[in-house]
Design a protein around this motif. Structure first.
Motif, PDB file in Angstrom:
ATOM      1  N   PHE A  26      22.191  29.090  11.704  1.00 18.79           N
ATOM      2  CA  PHE A  26      22.004  27.923  10.969  1.00 18.79           C
ATOM      3  C   PHE A  26      21.060  28.195   9.886  1.00 18.79           C
ATOM      4  O   PHE A  26      20.994  27.727   8.691  1.00 18.79           O
ATOM      5  N   ASP A  27      19.829  29.008  10.162  1.00 21.11           N
ATOM      6  CA  ASP A  27      18.708  29.378   9.422  1.00 21.11           C
ATOM      7  C   ASP A  27      19.216  29.987   8.021  1.00 21.11           C
ATOM      8  O   ASP A  27      18.821  29.899   6.728  1.00 21.11           O
ATOM      9  N   ALA A  28      20.004  30.931   8.335  1.00 17.62           N
ATOM     10  CA  ALA A  28      20.718  31.851   7.181  1.00 17.62           C
ATOM     11  C   ALA A  28      21.196  31.070   5.918  1.00 17.62           C
ATOM     12  O   ALA A  28      21.138  31.295   4.793  1.00 17.62           O
ATOM     13  N   VAL A  29      22.157  30.039   6.501  1.00 14.21           N
ATOM     14  CA  VAL A  29      22.912  29.274   5.503  1.00 14.21           C
ATOM     15  C   VAL A  29      21.891  28.191   4.973  1.00 14.21           C
ATOM     16  O   VAL A  29      22.009  28.036   3.561  1.00 14.21           O
ATOM     17  N   ILE A  30      21.026  27.745   5.904  1.00 12.58           N
ATOM     18  CA  ILE A  30      20.031  26.855   5.070  1.00 12.58           C
ATOM     19  C   ILE A  30      19.407  27.439   4.074  1.00 12.58           C
ATOM     20  O   ILE A  30      19.004  27.049   2.910  1.00 12.58           O
ATOM     21  N   ASP A  31      18.789  28.613   4.181  1.00 13.31           N
ATOM     22  CA  ASP A  31      17.919  29.540   3.434  1.00 13.31           C
ATOM     23  C   ASP A  31      18.419  29.771   2.146  1.00 13.31           C
ATOM     24  O   ASP A  31      17.860  29.634   1.302  1.00 13.31           O
ATOM     25  N   VAL A  32      20.005  30.196   2.270  1.00 12.30           N
ATOM     26  CA  VAL A  32      20.496  30.597   0.654  1.00 12.30           C
ATOM     27  C   VAL A  32      20.698  29.213   0.087  1.00 12.30           C
ATOM     28  O   VAL A  32      20.483  28.957  -1.093  1.00 12.30           O
ATOM     29  N   HIS A  33      21.542  28.167   0.797  1.00  8.88           N
ATOM     30  CA  HIS A  33      22.040  27.187   0.051  1.00  8.88           C
ATOM     31  C   HIS A  33      20.891  26.278  -0.304  1.00  8.88           C
ATOM     32  O   HIS A  33      20.767  25.831  -1.321  1.00  8.88           O
ATOM     33  N   LEU A  34      20.408  25.686   0.791  1.00 15.22           N
ATOM     34  CA  LEU A  34      19.124  24.748   0.557  1.00 15.22           C
ATOM     35  C   LEU A  34      17.824  25.177  -0.142  1.00 15.22           C
ATOM     36  O   LEU A  34      17.626  24.406  -1.070  1.00 15.22           O
ATOM     37  N   ARG A  35      17.363  26.031   0.547  1.00 15.18           N
ATOM     38  CA  ARG A  35      16.027  26.574   0.250  1.00 15.18           C
ATOM     39  C   ARG A  35      16.316  27.136  -1.102  1.00 15.18           C
ATOM     40  O   ARG A  35      15.441  27.361  -2.005  1.00 15.18           O
ATOM     41  N   GLY A  36      17.525  27.755  -1.182  1.00 17.98           N
ATOM     42  CA  GLY A  36      17.688  28.631  -2.469  1.00 17.98           C
ATOM     43  C   GLY A  36      17.786  27.706  -3.831  1.00 17.98           C
ATOM     44  O   GLY A  36      17.407  27.920  -4.901  1.00 17.98           O
TER      45      GLY A  36
END
Length: 303
Positions: A106-116
């Motif tokens: 979950f965190d990996a995808v959120i970090d790249v897509h949303l946070r990125g």
């Protein structure tokens, strides 16, 4: 469409949709910062652009942190002197059903897509406001963020959040003449192949070498990455200066404006609702025509 004098950053542009965006912007005259985690892929894109007479530079870094976002903006300023367009395209997948998805998935995808998207858009907005000449934030969303998709809790949540950020930033940046729009692309990519609805038709086209049939390009809006790039160029241009706060879909032969969430049906109860009152009226009142969800599988026309 003339983008001469404009400078763009395209995250995740070493291959797939991001590469198509970078190449199309460069063809239109913009100088491009090609970002990717794969140095070889980014170098290939830069070489192709420069050998065709365009201007490009590579920036190798994983999108997500504020530091990387600032490095990408600095690369544009250092190489080309300004920043006019930020395309937040970088993304990864970690598909699993809810009960099998780990915190790390979950965190990996959120970090790249949303946070990125957040960090890159923020760094770009700060620079664009300092320049005082407006700008374009083009945020890449997905049909999964609009409708949900099996096995993509993390991805769908991030892509839905990106559309919400586009609406919010369109309000906040309007006085600075910075437009903000979300693009909802559908194209045949390695990432699209992971979507069960599209995987079989993409694999069939690759196996046979035949172009996508007309029904797929028109009815389903599925085509090549180059089909999508036209919208990116338009949104980067002066011609789109009145377009902001929108979620715009494109793919194949199809261009679409996605609706924003709004109340579909409303009912009232004097003094407020009880659980029993809701149960009594739901299926004949507010809930009589429930919304659909999920990405429908492509349906070929009957023979």
């Amino acid at each position: 469409m003339n983008l001469q004098g404009k400078v763009a950053v395209v995250t995740g542009s070493g291959r797939g949709l991001g590469r198509a965006y970078a190449e199309a912007l460069a063809t239109a005259g913009a100088a491009v910062v090609v970002n990717d985690v794969d140095a070889e892929a980014a170098a290939t894109v830069v070489k192709g652009i420069t050998e065709s007479g365009g201007r490009a530079v590579g920036a190798i870094a994983p999108v997500g942190t504020a530091q990387v976002a600032e490095e990408l903006v600095s690369a544009a300023i250092g190489e080309f002197g300004r920043l006019d367009v930020m395309v937040t395209n970088a993304g990864i997948l970690r598909d699993k059903v809810l009960w099998k998805m780990s915190d790390e998935d979950f965190d990996a995808v959120i970090d790249v897509h949303l946070r990125g998207t957040f960090t890159c858009a923020r760094a770009a907005a700060i620079r664009m406001r300092e320049q005082g000449t407006g700008g374009r934030l083009i945020l890449i969303s997905s049909p999964a963020g609009q409708r949900g998709n099996f096995g993509q809790t993390n991805y769908a949540a991030a892509k839905a959040g990106i559309v919400a950020m586009a609406r919010t930033w369109a309000l906040e940046l309007a006085r600075s003449a910075i437009t903000v729009n979300a693009v909802v692309p559908i194209a045949a990519t390695e990432m699209t192949k992971t979507i069960p609805a599209f995987a079989p038709v993409i694999e069939e086209a690759e196996r046979t070498g035949r172009p996508f049939p007309e029904w797929l390009r028109k009815d389903e809006g599925l085509g090549t990455v180059e089909d999508v790039a036209a919208l990116i160029v338009y949104l980067a241009s002066a011609e789109s200066q009145e377009v902001t706060g929108q979620a715009i879909g494109i793919g194949g032969d199809r261009l679409a404006l996605w609706s924003h969430p709004q109340e579909k049906a409303v009912a009232f109860a004097a003094g407020g609702w009880t659980p029993d009152a809701i149960a009594t009226t739901w299926h004949t009142g507010v809930g009589a025509n429930p919304e659909t969800f999920g990405i429908p599988a492509p349906t070929p026309p009957a023979a």
